[in-house]
Write an enzyme that holds these catalytic residues in place. Structure first.
Site, mmCIF file in Angstrom:
data_model
loop_
_atom_site.group_PDB
_atom_site.id
_atom_site.type_symbol
_atom_site.label_atom_id
_atom_site.label_comp_id
_atom_site.label_asym_id
_atom_site.label_seq_id
_atom_site.Cartn_x
_atom_site.Cartn_y
_atom_site.Cartn_z
ATOM 1 N N CYS A 1 -17.659 9.833 1.549
ATOM 2 C CA CYS A 1 -16.522 10.705 1.206
ATOM 3 C C CYS A 1 -16.836 11.705 0.105
ATOM 4 C CB CYS A 1 -15.317 9.861 0.810
ATOM 5 S SG CYS A 1 -14.671 8.930 2.190
ATOM 6 N N HIS B 1 -10.300 14.547 -3.039
ATOM 7 C CA HIS B 1 -10.524 13.843 -1.775
ATOM 8 C C HIS B 1 -9.226 13.125 -1.403
ATOM 9 C CE1 HIS B 1 -12.164 11.401 1.310
ATOM 10 N NE2 HIS B 1 -12.114 10.275 0.618
ATOM 11 N N ASN C 1 -7.440 10.536 5.946
ATOM 12 C CA ASN C 1 -8.751 10.661 5.309
ATOM 13 C C ASN C 1 -9.767 11.149 6.345
ATOM 14 O OD1 ASN C 1 -11.185 10.356 4.016
ATOM 15 N ND2 ASN C 1 -10.797 8.273 3.292
HETATM 16 O O1 UT7 Z 1 -12.320 7.455 1.147
HETATM 17 C C1 UT7 Z 1 -13.145 6.383 0.895
HETATM 18 C C2 UT7 Z 1 -12.612 5.525 -0.122
HETATM 19 N N1 UT7 Z 1 -11.531 4.719 0.405
HETATM 20 C C3 UT7 Z 1 -10.447 4.533 -0.304
HETATM 21 O O2 UT7 Z 1 -10.313 5.112 -1.356
HETATM 22 C C4 UT7 Z 1 -9.430 3.542 0.193
HETATM 23 C C5 UT7 Z 1 -9.082 2.603 -0.924
HETATM 24 N N2 UT7 Z 1 -8.142 1.537 -0.543
HETATM 25 C C6 UT7 Z 1 -6.847 1.787 -0.268
HETATM 26 O O3 UT7 Z 1 -6.413 2.909 -0.197
HETATM 27 C C7 UT7 Z 1 -5.943 0.594 -0.120
HETATM 28 O O4 UT7 Z 1 -6.598 -0.563 -0.548
HETATM 29 C C8 UT7 Z 1 -5.389 0.382 1.321
HETATM 30 C C9 UT7 Z 1 -4.418 1.488 1.673
HETATM 31 C C10 UT7 Z 1 -6.547 0.334 2.290
HETATM 32 C C11 UT7 Z 1 -4.634 -0.936 1.384
HETATM 33 O O5 UT7 Z 1 -3.577 -0.962 0.442
HETATM 34 P P1 UT7 Z 1 -3.365 -2.213 -0.498
HETATM 35 O O6 UT7 Z 1 -2.154 -1.930 -1.282
HETATM 36 O O7 UT7 Z 1 -4.662 -2.443 -1.228
HETATM 37 O O8 UT7 Z 1 -3.061 -3.360 0.537
HETATM 38 P P2 UT7 Z 1 -3.863 -4.723 0.776
HETATM 39 O O9 UT7 Z 1 -5.161 -4.448 1.457
HETATM 40 O O10 UT7 Z 1 -3.879 -5.499 -0.487
HETATM 41 O O11 UT7 Z 1 -2.888 -5.433 1.796
HETATM 42 C C12 UT7 Z 1 -1.562 -5.814 1.429
HETATM 43 C C13 UT7 Z 1 -0.887 -6.463 2.648
HETATM 44 C C14 UT7 Z 1 -1.738 -7.511 3.329
HETATM 45 O O12 UT7 Z 1 -0.868 -8.544 3.771
HETATM 46 P P3 UT7 Z 1 -0.743 -9.915 2.948
HETATM 47 O O13 UT7 Z 1 -2.134 -10.487 2.899
HETATM 48 O O14 UT7 Z 1 -0.233 -9.522 1.590
HETATM 49 O O15 UT7 Z 1 0.220 -10.711 3.768
HETATM 50 C C15 UT7 Z 1 -2.302 -6.795 4.538
HETATM 51 O O16 UT7 Z 1 -2.587 -7.670 5.606
HETATM 52 O O17 UT7 Z 1 -0.626 -5.456 3.633
HETATM 53 C C16 UT7 Z 1 -1.157 -5.890 4.906
HETATM 54 N N3 UT7 Z 1 -1.577 -4.715 5.653
HETATM 55 C C17 UT7 Z 1 -0.753 -4.029 6.456
HETATM 56 N N4 UT7 Z 1 0.540 -4.198 6.784
HETATM 57 C C18 UT7 Z 1 1.089 -3.317 7.625
HETATM 58 C C19 UT7 Z 1 -2.787 -4.115 5.653
HETATM 59 N N5 UT7 Z 1 -2.773 -3.043 6.453
HETATM 60 C C20 UT7 Z 1 -1.524 -2.968 6.974
HETATM 61 C C21 UT7 Z 1 -0.897 -2.071 7.854
HETATM 62 N N6 UT7 Z 1 0.399 -2.275 8.148
HETATM 63 N N7 UT7 Z 1 -1.530 -1.018 8.389
#
Ligand code: UT7
Length: 329
Positions: free
Chosen positions: A116, A256, A286
């Site tokens: 990225c 980004h 993204n």
């Molecule tokens: O460009 C390259 C660099 N990449 C980035 O900068 C991305 C960095 N990461 C992020 O932006 C975030 O970590 C995400 C958007 C990918 C995820 O957000 P988060 O607030 O960190 O969520 P999480 O991974 O901690 O997941 C929270 C909950 C989980 O459920 P439980 O375990 O709490 O029951 C996931 O299973 O949200 C669930 N979840 C979803 N629910 C509905 C994960 N993806 C989804 C989804 N829809 N699409």
């Protein structure tokens, strides 16, 4: 004649037509518009559909538009540098394929792979050819067909990414416009948190790698998030500081577009109000190497000659960086 700086003198971008909305994703897996919007800021992303189309088609379309807009003959281009994480093939470079598609015969071509942050790495590389006086017209294109490496049954990653890209023309400037400073950083210890395991020399494609879904992007979202939010903000603040600038001196941040929460944290750290932050993550998601040129393209009409702009990114590797430039037109 003053020192030569490398200035962006034109920009164009291209995205495919198909819009994959949060609502459509909600019919494919257990997710919702509410979850995706509140966690990321994304509403829809573009998907390149059609047999035989790849990243080079996105790049070639962006460059064709750029040349037309600038009334430039392709024979004048000295080099094409393509930043991509989804090359058409491992080799030859996507830049070479783009050159063939636009009939660029006088350009030397290569790809830059820094995930990225690739557009910033490529722009910095190109600027050195310009600053040295050895080359006069270089096109830097950032493009990705992320849909080609996304597992659409993995809701934690597939909602984030889209296809698209953009291209800038870099030319010498002797009036102090253009790229003033660049700070690029890497930490290979982060390589396990955002990656694609197979298809390279360690694990060439096999039935086993396909069965194990190792040709898809893998991300440990929360770890990447923590590093992104710190490093993108830190590097942007450091570029301000070492150029004796404050948020008041900055006209625009072109960040980004990985997650709106990361963008907000970066802007806050720099002391920037929301109206100075380029944002289009809601419509494109993204696009990896495409995000920054897509932002500059969409905001081009609002930019004024002399505007101080900070470009900032974070990505797999880990890689991150920030560029300070003075808009040249
Ligand atoms: O460009 C390259 C660099 N990449 C980035 O900068 C991305 C960095 N990461 C992020 O932006 C975030 O970590 C995400 C958007 C990918 C995820 O957000 P988060 O607030 O960190 O969520 P999480 O991974 O901690 O997941 C929270 C909950 C989980 O459920 P439980 O375990 O709490 O029951 C996931 O299973 O949200 C669930 N979840 C979803 N629910 C509905 C994960 N993806 C989804 C989804 N829809 N699409």
């Amino acid at each position: 004649m003053g020192n030569i700086t490398a200035a962006i003198t034109g920009i164009h971008a291209w995205v495919p037509e198909y819009r994959l909305t949060n609502d459509e994703l909600s019919t494919m897996m257990e997710t919702s518009d509410e979850w995706i919007t509140s966690r990321t800021g994304i509403k829809e992303r573009r998907i390149l559909k059609g047999e035989g189309l790849g990243t080079s088609d996105i790049g070639a379309n962006a460059i064709k538009g750029l040349l037309e807009k600038m009334q430039l003959n392709v024979s004048e281009i000295d080099a094409i540098i393509c930043a991509t994480a989804t090359p058409d093939v491992l080799f030859p470079s996507t830049a070479c394929t783009i050159a063939d598609k636009i009939d660029a015969k006088n350009a030397f071509c290569f790809d830059v792979m820094a995930a990225c942050s690739g557009f910033l790495y490529a722009l910095t590389t190109a600027s050195k050819f310009i600053e040295s006086g050895s080359h006069k017209k270089i096109i830097v294109v950032g493009a990705d067909k992320m849909s080609s490496i996304i597992d659409y049954s993995d809701r934690t990653t597939c909602v984030l990414f889209g296809d698209g890209g953009g291209a800038v023309l870099l030319e010498p400037n002797t009036e102090g416009y253009g790229i003033k400073d660049a700070l690029l950083c890497s930490d290979g210890a982060g390589r396990d948190f955002l990656k694609m395991d197979a298809g390279g020399s360690v694990k060439p494609a096999s039935h086993a790698t396909i069965d194990a879904k190792e040709h898809y992007l893998y991300q440990e979202g929360s770890t990447v998030f923590k590093h992104a939010i710190k490093n993108m903000a830190d590097v942007s603040a450091e570029v301000l500081e070492r150029n004796k600038l404050t948020g008041d001196d900055i006209a625009w941040l072109a960040p980004h577009q990985a997650n709106k929460r990361i963008i907000d944290a970066t802007a806050k750290r720099m002391g920037l109000s929301e109206d100075k932050v380029m944002l289009n993550i809601d419509r494109y998601g993204n696009t990896t190497n495409g995000t920054i040129p897509l932002c500059l393209w969409e905001y081009e009409n609002k930019l004024q000659k002399g505007d101080n702009i900070i470009l900032a990114a974070f990505g797999a590797g880990f890689t991150w960086g920030a560029i300070y430039l003075k808009w040249a037109y």
